[in-house]
Design a protein around this motif. Structure first.
Motif, PDB file in Angstrom:
ATOM      1  N   CYS A  18       0.861  -1.181   0.000  1.00 29.93           N
ATOM      2  CA  CYS A  18       0.000   0.000   0.000  1.00 29.93           C
ATOM      3  C   CYS A  18       0.898   1.232   0.000  1.00 29.93           C
ATOM      4  N   ASP A  19       1.002   1.856  -1.159  1.00 32.67           N
ATOM      5  CA  ASP A  19       1.859   3.030  -1.332  1.00 32.67           C
ATOM      6  C   ASP A  19       1.271   3.857  -2.468  1.00 32.67           C
ATOM      7  N   ASP A  20       1.238   5.176  -2.300  1.00 34.29           N
ATOM      8  CA  ASP A  20       0.633   6.016  -3.334  1.00 34.29           C
ATOM      9  C   ASP A  20       1.571   6.290  -4.501  1.00 34.29           C
ATOM     10  N   GLU A  21       2.796   5.808  -4.445  1.00 33.13           N
ATOM     11  CA  GLU A  21       3.751   6.004  -5.523  1.00 33.13           C
ATOM     12  C   GLU A  21       3.880   4.717  -6.335  1.00 33.13           C
ATOM     13  N   ILE A  41       0.857 -11.088  -4.830  1.00 35.92           N
ATOM     14  CA  ILE A  41       1.069  -9.689  -4.481  1.00 35.92           C
ATOM     15  C   ILE A  41      -0.100  -8.847  -4.974  1.00 35.92           C
ATOM     16  N   THR A  42      -0.658  -8.042  -4.081  1.00 37.16           N
ATOM     17  CA  THR A  42      -1.731  -7.120  -4.444  1.00 37.16           C
ATOM     18  C   THR A  42      -1.283  -5.707  -4.109  1.00 37.16           C
ATOM     19  N   GLU A  43      -1.443  -4.796  -5.054  1.00 41.83           N
ATOM     20  CA  GLU A  43      -1.025  -3.416  -4.855  1.00 41.83           C
ATOM     21  C   GLU A  43      -2.222  -2.512  -4.600  1.00 41.83           C
ATOM     22  N   TYR A  44      -2.041  -1.574  -3.672  1.00 45.03           N
ATOM     23  CA  TYR A  44      -3.065  -0.584  -3.352  1.00 45.03           C
ATOM     24  C   TYR A  44      -2.430   0.794  -3.366  1.00 45.03           C
ATOM     25  N   ALA A  45      -3.147   1.758  -3.970  1.00 47.64           N
ATOM     26  CA  ALA A  45      -2.617   3.115  -4.080  1.00 47.64           C
ATOM     27  C   ALA A  45      -3.065   4.019  -2.950  1.00 47.64           C
ATOM     28  N   SER A  46      -3.996   3.550  -2.109  1.00 50.06           N
ATOM     29  CA  SER A  46      -4.496   4.394  -1.029  1.00 50.06           C
ATOM     30  C   SER A  46      -5.024   3.531   0.097  1.00 50.06           C
ATOM     31  N   ALA A  47      -5.217   4.168   1.245  1.00 50.92           N
ATOM     32  CA  ALA A  47      -5.785   3.459   2.389  1.00 50.92           C
ATOM     33  C   ALA A  47      -7.212   3.028   2.108  1.00 50.92           C
ATOM     34  N   ASP A  48      -7.970   3.877   1.449  1.00 55.93           N
ATOM     35  CA  ASP A  48      -9.360   3.527   1.135  1.00 55.93           C
ATOM     36  C   ASP A  48      -9.422   2.287   0.253  1.00 55.93           C
ATOM     37  N   ALA A  49      -8.501   2.207  -0.706  1.00 56.17           N
ATOM     38  CA  ALA A  49      -8.481   1.036  -1.586  1.00 56.17           C
ATOM     39  C   ALA A  49      -8.165  -0.225  -0.794  1.00 56.17           C
ATOM     40  N   TYR A  50      -7.242  -0.113   0.147  1.00 53.79           N
ATOM     41  CA  TYR A  50      -6.906  -1.289   0.954  1.00 53.79           C
ATOM     42  C   TYR A  50      -8.093  -1.706   1.822  1.00 53.79           C
ATOM     43  N   LEU A  51      -8.733  -0.759   2.472  1.00 49.73           N
ATOM     44  CA  LEU A  51      -9.846  -1.076   3.366  1.00 49.73           C
ATOM     45  C   LEU A  51     -11.044  -1.649   2.624  1.00 49.73           C
ATOM     46  N   SER A  52     -11.185  -1.298   1.374  1.00 49.13           N
ATOM     47  CA  SER A  52     -12.306  -1.832   0.598  1.00 49.13           C
ATOM     48  C   SER A  52     -11.989  -3.191  -0.016  1.00 49.13           C
ATOM     49  N   LEU A  66       1.047   8.082   3.274  1.00 47.65           N
ATOM     50  CA  LEU A  66       0.070   7.953   2.200  1.00 47.65           C
ATOM     51  C   LEU A  66      -0.598   9.305   1.992  1.00 47.65           C
ATOM     52  N   HIS A  67      -0.667   9.734   0.735  1.00 47.53           N
ATOM     53  CA  HIS A  67      -1.309  11.014   0.446  1.00 47.53           C
ATOM     54  C   HIS A  67      -2.513  10.817  -0.456  1.00 47.53           C
ATOM     55  N   MET A  68      -2.243  10.693  -1.752  1.00 49.04           N
ATOM     56  CA  MET A  68      -3.328  10.616  -2.723  1.00 49.04           C
ATOM     57  C   MET A  68      -3.157   9.412  -3.621  1.00 49.04           C
ATOM     58  N   SER A  69      -4.203   9.110  -4.340  1.00 51.62           N
ATOM     59  CA  SER A  69      -4.132   8.006  -5.289  1.00 51.62           C
ATOM     60  C   SER A  69      -3.273   8.416  -6.483  1.00 51.62           C
ATOM     61  N   ASP A  70      -3.000   7.475  -7.378  1.00 52.43           N
ATOM     62  CA  ASP A  70      -2.165   7.756  -8.539  1.00 52.43           C
ATOM     63  C   ASP A  70      -2.735   8.882  -9.402  1.00 52.43           C
TER      64      ASP A  70
END
Length: 288
Positions: A18-21, A41-52, A66-70
């Motif tokens: 989980c990293d926005d970069e 391996i699963t990639e997430y660009a934001s906390a919201d994406a991970y929680l969902s 974590l700041h913003m999505s891609d």
């Protein structure tokens, strides 16, 4: 008897990044595949994406800032590092950003530390081993508050990554092996399945075994020696009449073992040396 046929897990580790970069996610994924080509391996660009998402991960690499999505935070056009074709990645570092967990619109978003707190506050959700990834060393001291296993500083050193990953994988494997074990006992005319983690210690008494659980005690016919053999690694014999769960040992002397529930048990002088070595190995294997 000990049942090891239940709760079998796949040999593949389920890993989240989980990293926005996007280039950091890609680089971490490449390092993981070098260590374990079979990892999922699963990639997430934001906390919201991970929680969902499903949230069933063995290991989570989490960016603290974590700041913003891609789409909200595109790659810096002035960045000249060849991210997608860099074998020598020792120079890879995040673009400089202020540690401000807000989007461009000023709407607050969940940073990595807050995401970690939310994950830890979900007892019904599988709890991953957590490794923070950050460009700001000052943040790593907060990692202990959310039971982080370790941290990686950007730029990510490949050798350090390999060592931390190896230790995390070893812990995951050991935990999975222990969780796969269930103690099956005959009690009150029925078979009952117990998790060894629910047992503080076992006592041999008049050809029976007394299981001292967190909320009750149970008696059934068994041999302490058989249980000692089956549960080695987590339980240790301290006396001819006692087998203790090493996870609940709070302190000990040469004559007594104190458990976290307040119980004190005698330790045989013939068992002390072996117990001390086994307990030390247990503690070291649990350290990050």
């Amino acid at each position: 008897r000990l049942d090891t046929t239940r709760h079998k897990r796949t040999n593949r580790m389920n890993i989240a990044i989980c990293d926005d970069e996007p280039y950091i996610r890609s680089y971490l994924a490449s390092l993981i595949r070098k260590q374990d080509p079979h990892a999922v391996i699963t990639e997430y660009a934001s906390a919201d994406a991970y929680l969902s998402g499903p949230g069933e991960h063995d290991l989570l690499f989490l960016d603290i800032q974590l700041h913003m999505s891609d789409t909200e935070y595109p790659p810096d056009p002035t960045d000249t590092v060849p991210w997608n074709n860099a074998e020598d990645t020792s120079a890879i570092q995040s673009p400089a950003r202020p540690p401000d967990p807000n989007t461009a619109s000023g709407t607050p978003c969940i940073d990595g530390m807050e995401l970690a707190r939310r994950i830890r506050a979900m007892p019904d959700r599988p709890q991953p081993i957590l490794i923070f990834v950050t460009g700001y060393e000052a943040y790593v001291y907060d990692a202990f508050d959310v039971d982080a296993f370790h941290y990686l500083l950007k730029p990510i050193d490949k050798l350090r990554f390999a060592e931390i990953y190896r230790r995390a994988a070893a812990r995951i494997t050991a935990k999975a092996e222990q969780q796969s074990k269930r103690l099956v006992i005959q009690y009150a005319g029925t078979s009952r399945v117990l998790d060894p983690d629910s047992i503080y210690y076992m006592e041999s008494r008049a050809h029976k075994i007394v299981l001292h659980l967190k909320d009750t005690t149970l008696e059934y016919y068994a041999r302490l020696g058989d249980l000692e053999q089956a549960l080695q690694g987590q339980f240790c014999r301290i006396h001819k009449g006692y087998l203790v769960n090493l996870a609940y040992v709070e302190a000990y002397t040469k004559t007594e073992v104190s458990l976290t529930n307040g119980v004190k048990l005698n330790i045989s002088k013939y068992k002390y040396e072996a117990f001390a070595k086994t307990h030390l190995h247990f503690i070291q294997s649990a350290e990050p």
